[in-house]
Design an enzyme around this catalytic site. Structure first.
Site, PDB file in Angstrom:
ATOM      1  N   SER A  84      48.571  43.285  40.480  1.00 41.17           N
ATOM      2  CA  SER A  84      49.702  43.884  41.186  1.00 41.17           C
ATOM      3  C   SER A  84      50.988  43.134  40.877  1.00 41.17           C
ATOM      4  CB  SER A  84      49.461  43.849  42.696  1.00 41.17           C
ATOM      5  OG  SER A  84      48.346  44.613  43.043  1.00 41.17           O
TER       6      SER A  84
HETATM    7  N1  SAH Z   1      44.311  42.715  44.368  1.00 42.12           N
HETATM    8  C1  SAH Z   1      44.341  42.822  42.922  1.00 42.12           C
HETATM    9  C2  SAH Z   1      44.918  44.126  42.419  1.00 42.12           C
HETATM   10  C3  SAH Z   1      43.879  45.079  42.356  1.00 42.12           C
HETATM   11  S1  SAH Z   1      44.065  46.599  41.522  1.00 42.12           S
HETATM   12  C4  SAH Z   1      45.043  41.680  42.283  1.00 42.12           C
HETATM   13  O1  SAH Z   1      45.626  40.863  42.979  1.00 42.12           O
HETATM   14  O2  SAH Z   1      44.998  41.595  41.061  1.00 42.12           O
HETATM   15  C5  SAH Z   1      42.868  47.491  42.506  1.00 42.12           C
HETATM   16  C6  SAH Z   1      41.447  47.050  42.382  1.00 42.12           C
HETATM   17  O3  SAH Z   1      40.674  47.786  43.325  1.00 42.12           O
HETATM   18  C7  SAH Z   1      40.827  47.351  41.007  1.00 42.12           C
HETATM   19  O4  SAH Z   1      40.293  46.183  40.483  1.00 42.12           O
HETATM   20  C8  SAH Z   1      39.746  48.389  41.333  1.00 42.12           C
HETATM   21  O5  SAH Z   1      38.606  48.285  40.500  1.00 42.12           O
HETATM   22  C9  SAH Z   1      39.411  48.043  42.776  1.00 42.12           C
HETATM   23  N2  SAH Z   1      38.768  49.094  43.561  1.00 42.12           N
HETATM   24  C10 SAH Z   1      38.998  50.448  43.524  1.00 42.12           C
HETATM   25  N3  SAH Z   1      38.209  51.078  44.420  1.00 42.12           N
HETATM   26  C11 SAH Z   1      37.474  50.107  45.053  1.00 42.12           C
HETATM   27  C12 SAH Z   1      36.464  50.135  46.075  1.00 42.12           C
HETATM   28  N4  SAH Z   1      36.049  51.273  46.648  1.00 42.12           N
HETATM   29  N5  SAH Z   1      35.924  48.956  46.465  1.00 42.12           N
HETATM   30  C13 SAH Z   1      36.327  47.777  45.917  1.00 42.12           C
HETATM   31  N6  SAH Z   1      37.263  47.695  44.938  1.00 42.12           N
HETATM   32  C14 SAH Z   1      37.834  48.849  44.509  1.00 42.12           C
END
Ligand code: SAH
Length: 219
Positions: free
Chosen positions: A65
């Site tokens: 992010s």
């Molecule tokens: N918090 C992260 C940004 C994440 S992007 C950081 O600091 O880098 C969003 C993430 O959510 C992705 O890695 C994606 O695979 C995950 N994601 C999507 N749906 C999800 C679910 N149902 N359970 C857990 N993770 C999920």
């Protein structure tokens, strides 16, 4: 792991200033961003990008992010030392580290096996108080509930009831919820759980996240 030297620290202080100028005012959040080495979450050849206020691809079709988004969500969460925080969407692990640096005990769930396998050892090396889980975040972590805070870092089509149930009374959930009229956009919400289980809802503008999917996978 890549080293963290004075040059990185200097770039981080510049980033902190950029975030202040954009309206982030929580000193604990700014201090945490000033401490967590964001460049170790990217490939070493991208170090120049690590301290710009931009999202960045981290492989498996996912992104780390934008620092402003991490700061904004962390600020909305109103975390204090010792709180139990559940994060959905571990991704690179950067957001989890910022919360841990603020003193939270972080539990974080990722659904993508590749990312989980990459991030888990990195977080272990960084020695923060973070427990990582592979699974569908929609289900939460009933064995570790209740949580003081829940932060969702993927675009949610609805407010997951399991996660509401796993929140303490007075607890806060920060969630980018899909816009009813435009599924490509989300609204950042802060929900506060009342004694009777209902939620106070505050809105903090538009944002854009990768979708929250169901079930574990490699896509
Ligand atoms: N918090 C992260 C940004 C994440 S992007 C950081 O600091 O880098 C969003 C993430 O959510 C992705 O890695 C994606 O695979 C995950 N994601 C999507 N749906 C999800 C679910 N149902 N359970 C857990 N993770 C999920």
């Amino acid at each position: 792991m890549q080293e963290d030297n004075y040059r990185h620290r200097g770039m981080r202080q510049n980033l902190v200033q950029v975030l202040k100028d954009k309206g982030i005012s929580d000193v604990n959040v700014l201090n945490a961003i000033g401490e967590v080495p964001r460049h170790v979450f990217l490939e070493s050849s991208f170090v120049e990008f690590a301290y710009q206020d931009r999202p960045f691809p981290i492989g498996s079709g996912q992104t780390i992010s934008q620092p402003f988004t991490v700061a904004m969500q962390s600020q909305l969460l109103m975390v204090t030392k010792g709180m139990k925080v559940l994060e959905i969407g571990t991704g690179s692990g950067y957001q989890a580290c910022v919360l841990a640096q603020m003193g939270a005990k972080v539990f974080t769930i990722e659904r993508q096996r590749n990312l989980y396998n990459k991030t888990k050892p990195l977080l272990a090396e960084l020695h923060y108080h973070i427990k990582t889980f592979l699974g569908d975040g929609n289900k939460g972590l009933p064995t570790f509930a209740p949580f003081d805070r829940v932060i969702i870092t993927a675009a949610a089509p609805e407010i997951p009831q399991n996660l509401v149930d796993q929140l303490k009374t007075g607890g806060i959930m920060v969630i980018p919820l899909n816009d009813e009229t435009d599924a490509m956009k989300q609204r950042m919400l802060r929900l506060t759980k009342l004694k009777d289980g209902t939620m106070i809802r505050e809105e903090f503008g538009e944002c854009k996240f990768v979708p929250m999917l169901k079930e574990v996978g490699n896509d």
